[in-house]
Scaffold this motif. Structure first.
Motif: not given
Length: 542
Positions: A209, A212, A258-259, A262, A265-266
């Protein structure tokens, strides 16, 4: 369950080489260190933890001398916040790195980066380079943190600054760090489980990530710059400050979206964060530490500027806070085994810290006896020590039915603590700088040229500069600095009060019921005893 909470940080690669597929396989493949190899690894990791924890507190008593060296009083914000900023930015990634890549070389690489950052701080020719060095050291220090160094930090920082110069606060890391690099290179050879299907470099990077991390770091840097420059170097309504706040808003929104995409897995897994007790524990942890670090950095400023103490004396003067913090952590850790709820510690710790911060605002230039600042520091240290480890314990208790998520929950708490520390320093610096300039002009009667002369001289030479250029204004200048510093303490008053309120959102869970239901406590201990699992503990010291 309580044993798993006694470590001060997520376990290092030396303790958690790689996650096995099953408990039986773990026993079969286990490699136990003995003799010279065992002591070599213990020495190496202990030195590393000591140095990195030392770096969090050693600078507090050295900052006045650093601002004098670089003629950069406005940069005081970044001296304190750059280190925890990179710590919090890389914290969620560090655990993944040790499971995706070689634990041995990951640990070594990060620690060498920390040493390079220390070297950069030591040789820094200007303020910008020094700040860069602090950021690099924080990035490299991510894999090991917090030990006895936090206690010795203020005293060692003051002694080194006064006797041989502040640069030795960072040079001292190099020879000691070489011991860690050498011992781990020779003795640290952990086994690494190979996946059934080897991952390509691209697949490994996608698991980290990185986007992120970049979005989060960029957003925080923009808001920190806005807080530092706003009202000081640029008006709050200037295009630059508005652009920085706008950029922060856009990137933090993009980071959140975005998080969410994800998933688990963020960098910050929302599925774990949005659980009620986890969310309130994370917020509490951030506010508690942000409220604690302000006195850690601004009390030495008050001691050296207002009281005229030397760097070494200011380090000694900080001992009541550090020692009481340690005693508070030990006391709450022992009683946490016997009291069926963690919640009372949240309320007690935050209230003591709030009271101490409020009492700091009563400081005066000529009538504050040692009994006051000693007793106030004891309250401050006890407040942080009693409550700092409770968010970590609460998160473990909350996620006990989902053991695989416990490391993620602990990672979120540690992330919040580092982030709170970094943001608090920026807010405190903005308050200090804006009020100081106003006080020097309105109350001390200095013109803009005199104010700039005083700021360029740095905080270690306030009295000397005033004595040389405008001696008749000494008392008024000291009053201005006293007013500016104690106004900063209103931030921890507010932060700890809000933390007290947020503690009410944490669910009351009877730990006796948890311990007796299906051996839940044993499951947590077993989960945390597996190689590759993270352990958490108190990040109470700055």
């Amino acid at each position: 369950m309580d044993r798993s909470s006694q470590c001060d940080e997520p376990s290092s690669p030396a303790e958690s080489p790689s996650p096995p597929a099953a408990h039986g396989e773990n026993e079969k493949n286990a490699q136990f260190l003995t003799g010279l190899r065992l002591y070599g690894v213990l020495i190496g990791t202990s030195v590393a933890s000591f140095l990195i924890s030392l770096d969090t507190s050693v600078i507090s008593t050295a900052i006045p001398s650093i601002t004098t060296q670089f003629h950069s009083t406005p940069d005081i914000t970044w001296y304190a916040s750059a280190y925890p900023l990179t710590l919090c930015s890389l914290q969620p990634l560090s655990g993944k790195l040790t499971t995706i890549f070689s634990p041995r070389w990951t640990y070594q690489t990060f620690f060498i980066i920390f040493l390079l950052g220390s070297l950069l701080c030591g040789v820094a020719p200007n303020s910008s380079t020094f700040i860069l060095g602090r950021a690099v050291a924080g990035a490299g220090g991510r894999l090991s943190l917090y030990s006895f160094g936090t206690i010795l930090g203020p005293i060692m920082g003051g002694a080194l600054t006064e006797k041989v110069g502040w640069r030795w606060c960072f040079y001292i890391n190099l020879p000691a760090g070489a011991v860690t690099v050498a011992t781990l290179f020779l003795f640290f050879h952990p086994p690494q489980k190979k996946p059934a299907t080897p991952l390509t470099p691209r697949e490994k990077l996608l698991q980290l990530d990185l986007l992120g991390c970049v979005l989060f770091t960029a957003s925080i840097v923009m808001v920190l710059l806005a807080l530092q420059w706003g009202g000081n170097q640029h008006p709050w309504n200037s295009p630059l400050i508005i652009a920085l706040f706008t950029g922060f808003s856009i990137t933090i929104i993009a980071f959140t979206i975005w998080e969410q995409r994800q998933g688990d897995s963020a960098m910050i897994p929302l599925s774990v964060l949005l659980r009620r007790s986890v969310l309130f524990s994370v917020l509490f942890a951030s506010l508690l530490l942000s409220s604690f670090v302000i006195p850690v950095y601004y009390l030495p400023e008050w001691f050296q500027i207002v009281l005229g103490a030397t760097p070494l004396q200011s380090g000694i003067y900080m001992l009541p806070s550090v020692i009481s913090q340690l005693l508070g952590a030990i006391f709450s850790g022992v009683l946490a085994k016997r009291i069926p709820y963690y919640n009372p510690w949240f309320f007690l710790g935050s209230s003591l810290l709030c009271i101490a911060s409020g009492l700091y605002t009563t400081f005066t230039v000529f009538s504050t006896p040692p009994a006051k600042w000693i007793s106030f520091q004891i309250l401050q240290g006890l407040g942080c020590g009693l409550a700092a480890q409770m968010p970590l314990l609460t998160v473990q208790a909350t996620l006990i039915t989902s053991p695989a998520q416990i490391p993620l929950g602990i990672s979120l708490v540690l992330f919040a603590q580092y982030f709170g520390s970094s943001l608090a320093q920026s807010i405190g610096g903005a308050i200090f700088q804006n009020i100081l300039a106003s006080q020097l002009e309105q109350e001390a009667g200095l013109d803009k040229t005199q104010i700039q002369e005083l700021l360029r001289a740095g905080n270690a030479k306030v009295r000397e500069t005033v004595a040389e250029s405008f001696p008749q204004s000494l008392n008024a200048v000291l009053e201005a600095y006293n007013m500016s510093i104690f106004r900063v303490f209103w931030f921890p008053v507010t932060g700890s009060a809000v933390a007290f309120i947020l503690a009410g959102g944490i669910e009351w869970v009877d730990l006796r019921d948890m311990a007796s239901s299906e051996g839940s406590e044993n499951r947590v201990v077993d989960e945390f005893s597996k190689p590759g699992a993270k352990q958490g503990g108190s990040r109470a010291g700055v």
